[in-house]
Design a protein around this motif. Sequence first.
Motif, PDB file in Angstrom:
ATOM      1  N   ASN A  76       0.794  -1.228   0.000  1.00 44.68           N
ATOM      2  CA  ASN A  76       0.000   0.000   0.000  1.00 44.68           C
ATOM      3  C   ASN A  76       0.826   1.277   0.000  1.00 44.68           C
ATOM      4  O   ASN A  76       0.485   2.255  -0.679  1.00 44.68           O
ATOM      5  CB  ASN A  76      -0.940   0.006   1.209  1.00 44.68           C
ATOM      6  N   SER A  77       1.906   1.287   0.753  1.00 46.83           N
ATOM      7  CA  SER A  77       2.700   2.509   0.866  1.00 46.83           C
ATOM      8  C   SER A  77       3.482   2.823  -0.405  1.00 46.83           C
ATOM      9  O   SER A  77       4.082   3.891  -0.518  1.00 46.83           O
ATOM     10  CB  SER A  77       3.669   2.416   2.050  1.00 46.83           C
ATOM     11  N   HIS A  78       3.455   1.902  -1.375  1.00 43.15           N
ATOM     12  CA  HIS A  78       4.176   2.118  -2.631  1.00 43.15           C
ATOM     13  C   HIS A  78       3.236   2.318  -3.817  1.00 43.15           C
ATOM     14  O   HIS A  78       3.671   2.241  -4.973  1.00 43.15           O
ATOM     15  CB  HIS A  78       5.116   0.939  -2.901  1.00 43.15           C
ATOM     16  N   THR A 100      -4.026   5.350  -1.860  1.00 41.68           N
ATOM     17  CA  THR A 100      -2.697   5.665  -1.326  1.00 41.68           C
ATOM     18  C   THR A 100      -2.772   5.510   0.187  1.00 41.68           C
ATOM     19  O   THR A 100      -3.785   5.071   0.729  1.00 41.68           O
ATOM     20  CB  THR A 100      -2.272   7.115  -1.653  1.00 41.68           C
ATOM     21  N   MET A 101      -1.731   5.910   0.868  1.00 40.09           N
ATOM     22  CA  MET A 101      -1.726   5.837   2.329  1.00 40.09           C
ATOM     23  C   MET A 101      -2.280   7.095   2.986  1.00 40.09           C
ATOM     24  O   MET A 101      -2.689   7.057   4.139  1.00 40.09           O
ATOM     25  CB  MET A 101      -0.304   5.586   2.837  1.00 40.09           C
ATOM     26  N   THR A 102      -2.275   8.227   2.260  1.00 36.67           N
ATOM     27  CA  THR A 102      -2.695   9.494   2.852  1.00 36.67           C
ATOM     28  C   THR A 102      -3.618  10.263   1.919  1.00 36.67           C
ATOM     29  O   THR A 102      -3.578  10.085   0.693  1.00 36.67           O
ATOM     30  CB  THR A 102      -1.478  10.391   3.171  1.00 36.67           C
ATOM     31  N   GLU A 105      -1.562  12.464  -0.615  1.00 39.89           N
ATOM     32  CA  GLU A 105      -1.131  11.753  -1.812  1.00 39.89           C
ATOM     33  C   GLU A 105      -2.316  11.463  -2.733  1.00 39.89           C
ATOM     34  O   GLU A 105      -2.212  11.580  -3.956  1.00 39.89           O
ATOM     35  CB  GLU A 105      -0.461  10.435  -1.427  1.00 39.89           C
ATOM     36  N   ALA A 162       4.292  -1.434   5.767  1.00 34.57           N
ATOM     37  CA  ALA A 162       3.981  -0.798   4.480  1.00 34.57           C
ATOM     38  C   ALA A 162       2.515  -0.950   4.106  1.00 34.57           C
ATOM     39  O   ALA A 162       1.995  -0.186   3.299  1.00 34.57           O
ATOM     40  CB  ALA A 162       4.862  -1.392   3.380  1.00 34.57           C
ATOM     41  N   ASP A 163       1.818  -1.940   4.683  1.00 35.53           N
ATOM     42  CA  ASP A 163       0.408  -2.138   4.368  1.00 35.53           C
ATOM     43  C   ASP A 163      -0.499  -1.282   5.248  1.00 35.53           C
ATOM     44  O   ASP A 163      -1.697  -1.184   4.981  1.00 35.53           O
ATOM     45  CB  ASP A 163       0.033  -3.612   4.502  1.00 35.53           C
ATOM     46  N   GLY A 164       0.020  -0.709   6.329  1.00 35.22           N
ATOM     47  CA  GLY A 164      -0.723   0.286   7.090  1.00 35.22           C
ATOM     48  C   GLY A 164      -1.661  -0.208   8.158  1.00 35.22           C
ATOM     49  O   GLY A 164      -2.349   0.581   8.800  1.00 35.22           O
ATOM     50  N   HIS A 168      -6.166   0.444   6.616  1.00 34.23           N
ATOM     51  CA  HIS A 168      -5.744   0.595   5.224  1.00 34.23           C
ATOM     52  C   HIS A 168      -5.849  -0.719   4.459  1.00 34.23           C
ATOM     53  O   HIS A 168      -6.262  -0.739   3.304  1.00 34.23           O
ATOM     54  CB  HIS A 168      -4.303   1.097   5.147  1.00 34.23           C
ATOM     55  N   ARG A 169      -5.465  -1.794   5.110  1.00 32.60           N
ATOM     56  CA  ARG A 169      -5.338  -3.056   4.395  1.00 32.60           C
ATOM     57  C   ARG A 169      -6.690  -3.684   4.076  1.00 32.60           C
ATOM     58  O   ARG A 169      -6.872  -4.303   3.038  1.00 32.60           O
ATOM     59  CB  ARG A 169      -4.512  -4.041   5.238  1.00 32.60           C
TER      60      ARG A 169
END
Length: 320
Positions: A76-78, A100-102, A105, A162-164, A168-169
């Motif tokens: 997710n963070s990528h 995205t994560m935010t 973004e 990175a998946d949050g 997020h996931r």
Amino acid sequence: MGIHLGQIALGRFATGHHVKNLFTLGDSARLVAVCDVSQETLDGRDERLADCETFTDYADLIDPDRVDGVIVSTPNSHHFGPCKLAMERGVPVLVDKPLTMTVREGEELVALSRDCDVPLVTAFTRHFMPATEYVRQQLRASGDVTVISAVQRGGRTGEPPADGGILHRRSVHVLDVIPWLAGSPVLAVEGFTVAAEGFGHAVVDARLHLASGVLGRVLCVQDSDQNEDEVSVYGESASYRLNKQIVLAAQNRGDWTAIDDLPEAGGNVTTWFVELLAGRLSSEAQKRADLHSEDGLQALRVLEAIVESDRTGRRVELKP
């Protein structure tokens, strides 16, 4: 020649959903290029992808002379980097949720999609499930909905930061599907969270106030031996329970009964993306997802509002 696609990252969801769905399309679409940071993963790819070009850097894959579109399935963070580069190069994008994560973004990507007039689609798979479509149609016809409640328990262990975390996931799905079912945006959020060890959240308890007056409730429990993923819709005369592909309905205080005659919901998000690129989607079919990921951005706004409400102890208002 069909639609030529590039797959960025060959993780579990990419191979089990996108690649699997593309294999069913025959000559109308095919993967011509795949990318993964792991050469070992590329070397061990499905033998049906043997003829694909392979890359360890997505920047080398994203070329409008090579592909008509790309599917982004990175951690997710990528998501941000390949989505941004693809649109700058004029290549349409299907990106796994979350966008995205935010929010920051997400806003940048949505603006870029509009400015470049390049499709950017968040892969909210539940928009394409017959069970979800059945309930959505019932609510559109009756308007009979007071509360929509979602419960998610359990989560894969050992997932990277990175998946949050679970919001997020996984739970970003229900932050999208509640307003999708109700046909009404979220205007305000109240949230309570319990931090998980290391990163993310172990428990999330939130109320979503929709413009239509519908109340959304979301409960997420990450650390559970039981896996639960259920959305319940309560109206004055009828109620529904969705468990992905299954629908139960209760009328006028009657018992819950399974609904077997479910409508077609437009296949899946992967083949929908192919039809979009081929210019074969009807105006009605295009409504399954936003072509500039406004739905993905709004889900992120709700997610961040939950965290902000927990931090401040106050209700957080969202832009209409």
